[in-house]
Design a protein around this motif. Structure first.
Motif, PDB file in Angstrom:
ATOM      1  N   VAL A  76       0.807  -1.225   0.000  1.00 62.70           N
ATOM      2  CA  VAL A  76       0.000   0.000   0.000  1.00 62.70           C
ATOM      3  C   VAL A  76       0.842   1.278   0.000  1.00 62.70           C
ATOM      4  O   VAL A  76       0.578   2.193  -0.793  1.00 62.70           O
ATOM      5  CB  VAL A  76      -0.994  -0.002   1.184  1.00 62.70           C
ATOM      6  CG1 VAL A  76      -1.683   1.351   1.329  1.00 62.70           C
ATOM      7  CG2 VAL A  76      -2.036  -1.108   0.988  1.00 62.70           C
ATOM      8  N   PRO A  77       1.885   1.426   0.835  1.00 66.63           N
ATOM      9  CA  PRO A  77       2.644   2.690   0.858  1.00 66.63           C
ATOM     10  C   PRO A  77       3.379   3.016  -0.443  1.00 66.63           C
ATOM     11  O   PRO A  77       3.713   4.176  -0.682  1.00 66.63           O
ATOM     12  CB  PRO A  77       3.654   2.473   2.002  1.00 66.63           C
ATOM     13  CG  PRO A  77       3.086   1.393   2.842  1.00 66.63           C
ATOM     14  CD  PRO A  77       2.361   0.495   1.884  1.00 66.63           C
ATOM     15  N   VAL A  78       3.655   2.014  -1.266  1.00 61.10           N
ATOM     16  CA  VAL A  78       4.449   2.261  -2.477  1.00 61.10           C
ATOM     17  C   VAL A  78       3.611   2.255  -3.749  1.00 61.10           C
ATOM     18  O   VAL A  78       4.115   2.602  -4.824  1.00 61.10           O
ATOM     19  CB  VAL A  78       5.586   1.219  -2.608  1.00 61.10           C
ATOM     20  CG1 VAL A  78       6.403   1.163  -1.329  1.00 61.10           C
ATOM     21  CG2 VAL A  78       5.055  -0.169  -2.952  1.00 61.10           C
ATOM     22  N   ARG A 132       8.860   8.669   4.392  1.00 56.85           N
ATOM     23  CA  ARG A 132       7.821   8.713   3.361  1.00 56.85           C
ATOM     24  C   ARG A 132       8.308   9.359   2.059  1.00 56.85           C
ATOM     25  O   ARG A 132       8.043   8.865   0.969  1.00 56.85           O
ATOM     26  CB  ARG A 132       6.601   9.475   3.891  1.00 56.85           C
ATOM     27  CG  ARG A 132       5.416   9.444   2.940  1.00 56.85           C
ATOM     28  CD  ARG A 132       4.181  10.049   3.597  1.00 56.85           C
ATOM     29  NE  ARG A 132       3.019   9.942   2.752  1.00 56.85           N
ATOM     30  CZ  ARG A 132       2.265   8.856   2.649  1.00 56.85           C
ATOM     31  NH1 ARG A 132       2.569   7.784   3.349  1.00 56.85           N
ATOM     32  NH2 ARG A 132       1.221   8.834   1.859  1.00 56.85           N
ATOM     33  N   ALA A 133       9.047  10.479   2.188  1.00 53.27           N
ATOM     34  CA  ALA A 133       9.509  11.183   0.983  1.00 53.27           C
ATOM     35  C   ALA A 133      10.446  10.307   0.154  1.00 53.27           C
ATOM     36  O   ALA A 133      10.350  10.266  -1.083  1.00 53.27           O
ATOM     37  CB  ALA A 133      10.215  12.484   1.379  1.00 53.27           C
ATOM     38  N   PHE A 139      10.056   4.738  -5.431  1.00 55.66           N
ATOM     39  CA  PHE A 139       9.084   3.871  -6.098  1.00 55.66           C
ATOM     40  C   PHE A 139       8.398   4.547  -7.277  1.00 55.66           C
ATOM     41  O   PHE A 139       7.881   3.865  -8.163  1.00 55.66           O
ATOM     42  CB  PHE A 139       8.093   3.314  -5.077  1.00 55.66           C
ATOM     43  CG  PHE A 139       8.739   2.285  -4.187  1.00 55.66           C
ATOM     44  CD1 PHE A 139       8.924   0.984  -4.630  1.00 55.66           C
ATOM     45  CD2 PHE A 139       9.220   2.624  -2.944  1.00 55.66           C
ATOM     46  CE1 PHE A 139       9.558   0.047  -3.847  1.00 55.66           C
ATOM     47  CE2 PHE A 139       9.860   1.695  -2.138  1.00 55.66           C
ATOM     48  CZ  PHE A 139      10.028   0.402  -2.591  1.00 55.66           C
ATOM     49  N   PHE A 140       8.439   5.874  -7.347  1.00 55.60           N
ATOM     50  CA  PHE A 140       8.006   6.557  -8.566  1.00 55.60           C
ATOM     51  C   PHE A 140       8.962   6.221  -9.712  1.00 55.60           C
ATOM     52  O   PHE A 140       8.533   5.902 -10.822  1.00 55.60           O
ATOM     53  CB  PHE A 140       7.959   8.069  -8.350  1.00 55.60           C
ATOM     54  CG  PHE A 140       7.734   8.834  -9.630  1.00 55.60           C
ATOM     55  CD1 PHE A 140       6.455   8.981 -10.155  1.00 55.60           C
ATOM     56  CD2 PHE A 140       8.799   9.386 -10.332  1.00 55.60           C
ATOM     57  CE1 PHE A 140       6.241   9.661 -11.346  1.00 55.60           C
ATOM     58  CE2 PHE A 140       8.598  10.070 -11.527  1.00 55.60           C
ATOM     59  CZ  PHE A 140       7.317  10.208 -12.029  1.00 55.60           C
ATOM     60  N   ALA A 164      14.708  -1.104   2.122  1.00 52.63           N
ATOM     61  CA  ALA A 164      13.734  -0.324   2.883  1.00 52.63           C
ATOM     62  C   ALA A 164      13.354  -1.013   4.185  1.00 52.63           C
ATOM     63  O   ALA A 164      12.652  -0.428   5.013  1.00 52.63           O
ATOM     64  CB  ALA A 164      12.479  -0.091   2.043  1.00 52.63           C
ATOM     65  N   GLY A 165      13.794  -2.264   4.358  1.00 51.44           N
ATOM     66  CA  GLY A 165      13.563  -2.928   5.633  1.00 51.44           C
ATOM     67  C   GLY A 165      12.955  -4.312   5.589  1.00 51.44           C
ATOM     68  O   GLY A 165      12.860  -4.978   6.618  1.00 51.44           O
ATOM     69  N   LEU A 166      12.529  -4.804   4.408  1.00 51.51           N
ATOM     70  CA  LEU A 166      11.860  -6.100   4.331  1.00 51.51           C
ATOM     71  C   LEU A 166      12.864  -7.235   4.112  1.00 51.51           C
ATOM     72  O   LEU A 166      13.863  -7.064   3.424  1.00 51.51           O
ATOM     73  CB  LEU A 166      10.843  -6.120   3.191  1.00 51.51           C
ATOM     74  CG  LEU A 166       9.688  -5.121   3.259  1.00 51.51           C
ATOM     75  CD1 LEU A 166       8.720  -5.360   2.112  1.00 51.51           C
ATOM     76  CD2 LEU A 166       8.953  -5.215   4.596  1.00 51.51           C
TER      77      LEU A 166
END
Length: 246
Positions: A76-78, A132-133, A139-140, A164-166
């Motif tokens: 969702v965030p990306v 977030r920025a 991802f853009f 990113a952490g995953l």
């Protein structure tokens, strides 16, 4: 299209589906095969391959979920920046580049993708920790690449998501959801521009779906390391082919 061509494309779809589900870059094989065996131009091969990529990532997402790993929440965030980038990238390559320019650009881009395929991401946890920025910007750009060229975007996503952490399993599950959505957005642009060969598209999609389901299940069980040498060879081979080295 004869039976030999159909079997080759279907088999390549299965292999590419496994590679895509476990790491990324499987489209490097199918796009190359569609240009050589199918005698399709670069843009039509690219558009045709999108149909297979869509079925593969839907199958992969289902495969990960069947193993207890869902990438939907983490995607969702990306999704928003990736979707916007994907639409821009698809329009740019489909409407503005010739077949020759596409193939030359694609070949040049294989060099950094080869480096990425040899650089294993670091496994971490199960949450995206980037600001977030930074998440939006990264991802853009990946979405724009995916919309334009598709092949290798899985590698970029796994690399970005892992940094990113995953961990790799969650990164791959999240990647499957993101690419499925990106492809749903990008594919209509190629369909509208009559850059899909539907005969090959149906066959490669079936192979992709089978490989995507199997690859997702194997990835959860620790099979990604087996794919990396094959993936590196495929990237190197396609780079040479697209750059006209042989």
């Amino acid at each position: 299209m004869d039976i030999t061509q159909a079997l080759l494309v279907a088999a390549a779809g299965v292999v590419a589906g496994v590679v895509n589900a476990m790491a990324g870059g499987g489209s490097l094989l199918t796009v190359s095969l569609l240009t050589v065996v199918g005698d399709l131009g670069g843009l039509v091969a690219n558009g045709t391959n999108r149909i297979g990529v869509m079925t593969q990532n839907l199958a992969s997402a289902a495969g990960y979920r069947s193993e207890g790993v869902s990438g939907l929440r983490r995607a969702v965030p990306v999704l928003a920046p990736a979707l916007i980038g994907s639409a821009i990238g698809a329009y740019t390559v489909s409407g503005l580049l010739s077949d020759t320019a596409f193939e030359q650009t694609f070949g040049i881009l294989m060099v950094p993708l080869l480096i990425l395929s040899l650089w294993p991401p670091k496994a971490r946890g199960d949450e995206i920790a980037w600001p977030r920025a930074l998440t939006i910007a990264v991802f853009f750009v990946i979405g724009a690449y995916g919309g334009a060229f598709q092949a290798g975007v899985g590698l970029l996503l796994v690399l970005a998501l892992s940094h990113a952490g995953l961990d790799l399993v969650n990164a791959n599950a999240t990647k499957a959801v993101v690419i499925a959505v990106l492809t749903v957005v990008a594919a209509p642009v190629f369909i509208w521009n009559d850059q899909v060969h539907w005969g090959f598209a149906v066959i490669v999609a079936a192979g992709f779906a089978v490989g995507g389901w199997l690859g997702a299940r194997w990835a959860v069980r620790g099979g990604e390391k087996l794919i990396r040498p094959v993936l590196a060879a495929a990237v190197l081979g396609l780079a040479g082919r697209m750059l006209g080295l042989y």
